[in-house]
Design a protein around this motif. Structure first.
Motif, PDB file in Angstrom:
ATOM      1  N   THR A  13       0.826  -1.208   0.000  1.00  0.00           N
ATOM      2  CA  THR A  13       0.000   0.000   0.000  1.00  0.00           C
ATOM      3  C   THR A  13       0.861   1.258   0.000  1.00  0.00           C
ATOM      4  OG1 THR A  13      -0.220   0.040   2.419  1.00  0.00           O
ATOM      5  CG2 THR A  13      -1.865  -1.210   1.189  1.00  0.00           C
ATOM      6  N   SER A  14       2.072   1.154   0.527  1.00  0.00           N
ATOM      7  CA  SER A  14       2.965   2.318   0.563  1.00  0.00           C
ATOM      8  C   SER A  14       3.414   2.758  -0.823  1.00  0.00           C
ATOM      9  CB  SER A  14       4.196   2.012   1.419  1.00  0.00           C
ATOM     10  OG  SER A  14       3.833   1.813   2.774  1.00  0.00           O
ATOM     11  N   LEU A  15       3.288   1.883  -1.808  1.00  0.00           N
ATOM     12  CA  LEU A  15       3.696   2.227  -3.164  1.00  0.00           C
ATOM     13  C   LEU A  15       2.924   3.424  -3.710  1.00  0.00           C
ATOM     14  CD1 LEU A  15       3.910  -1.390  -4.636  1.00  0.00           C
ATOM     15  CD2 LEU A  15       5.849   0.106  -4.107  1.00  0.00           C
ATOM     16  N   ALA A  16       1.726   3.658  -3.199  1.00  0.00           N
ATOM     17  CA  ALA A  16       0.877   4.732  -3.719  1.00  0.00           C
ATOM     18  C   ALA A  16       0.998   6.039  -2.943  1.00  0.00           C
ATOM     19  CB  ALA A  16      -0.592   4.285  -3.695  1.00  0.00           C
ATOM     20  N   LEU A  17       1.784   6.071  -1.887  1.00  0.00           N
ATOM     21  CA  LEU A  17       1.755   7.227  -0.990  1.00  0.00           C
ATOM     22  C   LEU A  17       2.166   8.529  -1.671  1.00  0.00           C
ATOM     23  CD1 LEU A  17       3.118   5.740   2.353  1.00  0.00           C
ATOM     24  CD2 LEU A  17       0.751   6.309   1.748  1.00  0.00           C
ATOM     25  N   ASP A  39       0.481  13.749  -3.307  1.00  0.00           N
ATOM     26  CA  ASP A  39       0.645  14.806  -4.307  1.00  0.00           C
ATOM     27  C   ASP A  39      -0.702  15.217  -4.886  1.00  0.00           C
ATOM     28  OD1 ASP A  39       3.393  14.749  -3.974  1.00  0.00           O
ATOM     29  OD2 ASP A  39       3.780  13.601  -5.808  1.00  0.00           O
ATOM     30  N   THR A  40      -1.539  14.223  -5.181  1.00  0.00           N
ATOM     31  CA  THR A  40      -2.840  14.500  -5.786  1.00  0.00           C
ATOM     32  C   THR A  40      -3.740  15.275  -4.834  1.00  0.00           C
ATOM     33  OG1 THR A  40      -2.656  12.499  -7.117  1.00  0.00           O
ATOM     34  CG2 THR A  40      -4.847  13.434  -6.872  1.00  0.00           C
ATOM     35  N   ALA A  41      -3.636  14.968  -3.547  1.00  0.00           N
ATOM     36  CA  ALA A  41      -4.423  15.687  -2.540  1.00  0.00           C
ATOM     37  C   ALA A  41      -3.794  17.011  -2.138  1.00  0.00           C
ATOM     38  CB  ALA A  41      -4.607  14.809  -1.307  1.00  0.00           C
ATOM     39  N   ARG A  42      -2.648  17.305  -2.704  1.00  0.00           N
ATOM     40  CA  ARG A  42      -1.912  18.552  -2.453  1.00  0.00           C
ATOM     41  C   ARG A  42      -1.570  18.713  -0.971  1.00  0.00           C
ATOM     42  NH1 ARG A  42      -6.260  20.560  -5.792  1.00  0.00           N
ATOM     43  NH2 ARG A  42      -7.037  21.814  -4.054  1.00  0.00           N
ATOM     44  N   SER A  85      -6.899   6.103  -3.239  1.00  0.00           N
ATOM     45  CA  SER A  85      -6.323   5.068  -4.101  1.00  0.00           C
ATOM     46  C   SER A  85      -7.168   3.803  -3.977  1.00  0.00           C
ATOM     47  CB  SER A  85      -4.875   4.775  -3.694  1.00  0.00           C
ATOM     48  OG  SER A  85      -4.791   4.405  -2.334  1.00  0.00           O
ATOM     49  N   TRP A  86      -7.220   3.042  -5.071  1.00  0.00           N
ATOM     50  CA  TRP A  86      -7.853   1.716  -5.026  1.00  0.00           C
ATOM     51  C   TRP A  86      -7.234   0.839  -6.109  1.00  0.00           C
ATOM     52  CZ3 TRP A  86      -9.445  -1.015  -1.439  1.00  0.00           C
ATOM     53  CH2 TRP A  86     -10.134  -2.216  -1.661  1.00  0.00           C
ATOM     54  N   TRP A  87      -7.310  -0.464  -5.876  1.00  0.00           N
ATOM     55  CA  TRP A  87      -6.665  -1.428  -6.744  1.00  0.00           C
ATOM     56  C   TRP A  87      -7.302  -1.520  -8.123  1.00  0.00           C
ATOM     57  CZ3 TRP A  87      -2.331  -2.453  -4.496  1.00  0.00           C
ATOM     58  CH2 TRP A  87      -2.257  -2.594  -3.090  1.00  0.00           C
ATOM     59  N   ASP A  88      -6.475  -1.799  -9.106  1.00  0.00           N
ATOM     60  CA  ASP A  88      -6.929  -2.132 -10.452  1.00  0.00           C
ATOM     61  C   ASP A  88      -7.479  -3.565 -10.439  1.00  0.00           C
ATOM     62  OD1 ASP A  88      -7.304  -2.219 -13.222  1.00  0.00           O
ATOM     63  OD2 ASP A  88      -5.330  -1.361 -13.669  1.00  0.00           O
ATOM     64  N   GLN A  89      -7.931  -4.036 -11.590  1.00  0.00           N
ATOM     65  CA  GLN A  89      -8.466  -5.395 -11.714  1.00  0.00           C
ATOM     66  C   GLN A  89      -7.390  -6.439 -11.390  1.00  0.00           C
ATOM     67  OE1 GLN A  89     -11.536  -6.519 -12.395  1.00  0.00           O
ATOM     68  NE2 GLN A  89     -12.448  -4.488 -12.597  1.00  0.00           N
ATOM     69  N   PRO A  90      -7.781  -7.604 -10.872  1.00  0.00           N
ATOM     70  CA  PRO A  90      -6.810  -8.641 -10.501  1.00  0.00           C
ATOM     71  C   PRO A  90      -5.905  -9.100 -11.645  1.00  0.00           C
ATOM     72  CG  PRO A  90      -8.930  -9.111  -9.500  1.00  0.00           C
ATOM     73  CD  PRO A  90      -9.153  -7.957 -10.427  1.00  0.00           C
TER      74      PRO A  90
END
Length: 278
Positions: free
Chosen positions: A36-40, A45-48, A148-153
């Motif tokens: 999950t840390s991969l998206a931090l 950044d997106t949330a500024r 953030s949320w996961w893409d398809q499996p």
């Protein structure tokens, strides 16, 4: 079926999630939080999120996103429905305010936060429209929300490998998981964007992100999935030892498709959906 099925028992699903995350809090922090840390970076950044801002991290889990926001100088509050996760987050990050709270009943005044983030939280909300409404309520006008949320499996392969293992063995869902909630509903970027627009956010965008997570061996993959995917992995966790061993064998065979020079190179894919409160 989708998460807004009228027959779906949202309160029972929340109770299952609470109990499951209480149980897996420690292995989640150790084995699944690295994923999950991969998206931090992209999420914050997106949330500024920046110094001096008041930020809310919903479904904070062990507090990883909250800690990353604080490292940017934000004043952060983290909430989670699981008291076990909150206890773990407080211990790991004593300088951050964490409290137990249900996403559909946040204990904060209107417009108090300059940013709201949720790192891989969205599919855990049994009432996503109500959850987004609450997030909007506590968000200050002009401020940003990012989830953030996961893409398809097929592209998010930790989830995919475990789901394919469960399907191959014909394992039924955990009997205590209320049926009717689709954890992959927002693995569709169109549905993700529609949810955000429906909540009243402006400037809605859903961006695709792909990376790879190196795992040295099947033990690391097994621990990540079993320690992090409360709903999916429960179909395996409820089985007897022999069936669990068989599941691990099937997982290992399927994971060979991702074998690399350093062990397994598991494709990871996710979306970040965002918008601003007008």
């Amino acid at each position: 079926m989708e998460g807004h099925d009228m027959a779906f028992d949202a309160r029972a699903f929340t109770a299952f999630e609470r109990a499951a995350h209480d149980r897996i809090a420690v292995p989640y922090a150790e084995h699944f939080a690295p994923l999950t840390s991969l998206a931090l970076g992209p999420l914050l950044d997106t949330a500024r999120v920046a110094a001096g801002m008041r930020a809310l991290d919903v479904a904070t889990g062990p507090g990883v996103a909250a800690a990353a926001a604080r490292a940017r100088g934000a004043a952060v509050t983290g909430v989670d429905v699981s008291p076990g996760m909150i206890a773990l987050a407080r211990k790991a990050h004593p300088a951050i305010v964490f409290q137990e709270a249900d996403i559909v009943a946040l204990p904060f005044p209107d417009g108090i936060f300059d940013a709201v983030v949720g790192n891989f939280a969205l599919g855990h909300f049994p009432e996503p429209e109500a959850a987004l409404a609450e997030c909007m309520r506590v968000l200050a006008p002009g401020s940003a929300l990012a989830f953030s949320w996961w893409d398809q499996p097929a592209r998010q392969r930790v989830q995919g490998l475990f789901r394919e293992t469960i399907a191959e063995l014909g394992l039924p869902p955990h009997p205590d998981v209320p049926q009717g909630h689709d954890t992959l509903r927002f693995s569709n970027p169109k549905a993700f964007a529609e949810l955000l627009r429906g909540a009243g956010l402006s400037g809605v965008a859903v961006t695709e992100h792909r990376t790879v997570q190196a795992m040295p061996d099947i033990e690391a993959l097994w621990r990540a999935g079993m320690g992090g995917m409360a709903v999916t992995a429960s179909a395996i966790a409820v089985q007897n030892a022999a069936t669990q061993a068989r599941a691990r064998e099937v997982l290992a065979r399927r994971a060979e498709a991702h074998r690399g020079p350093m062990g397994f190179e598991i494709p990871i894919a996710y979306f970040i959906g965002s918008g601003q409160r007008p």
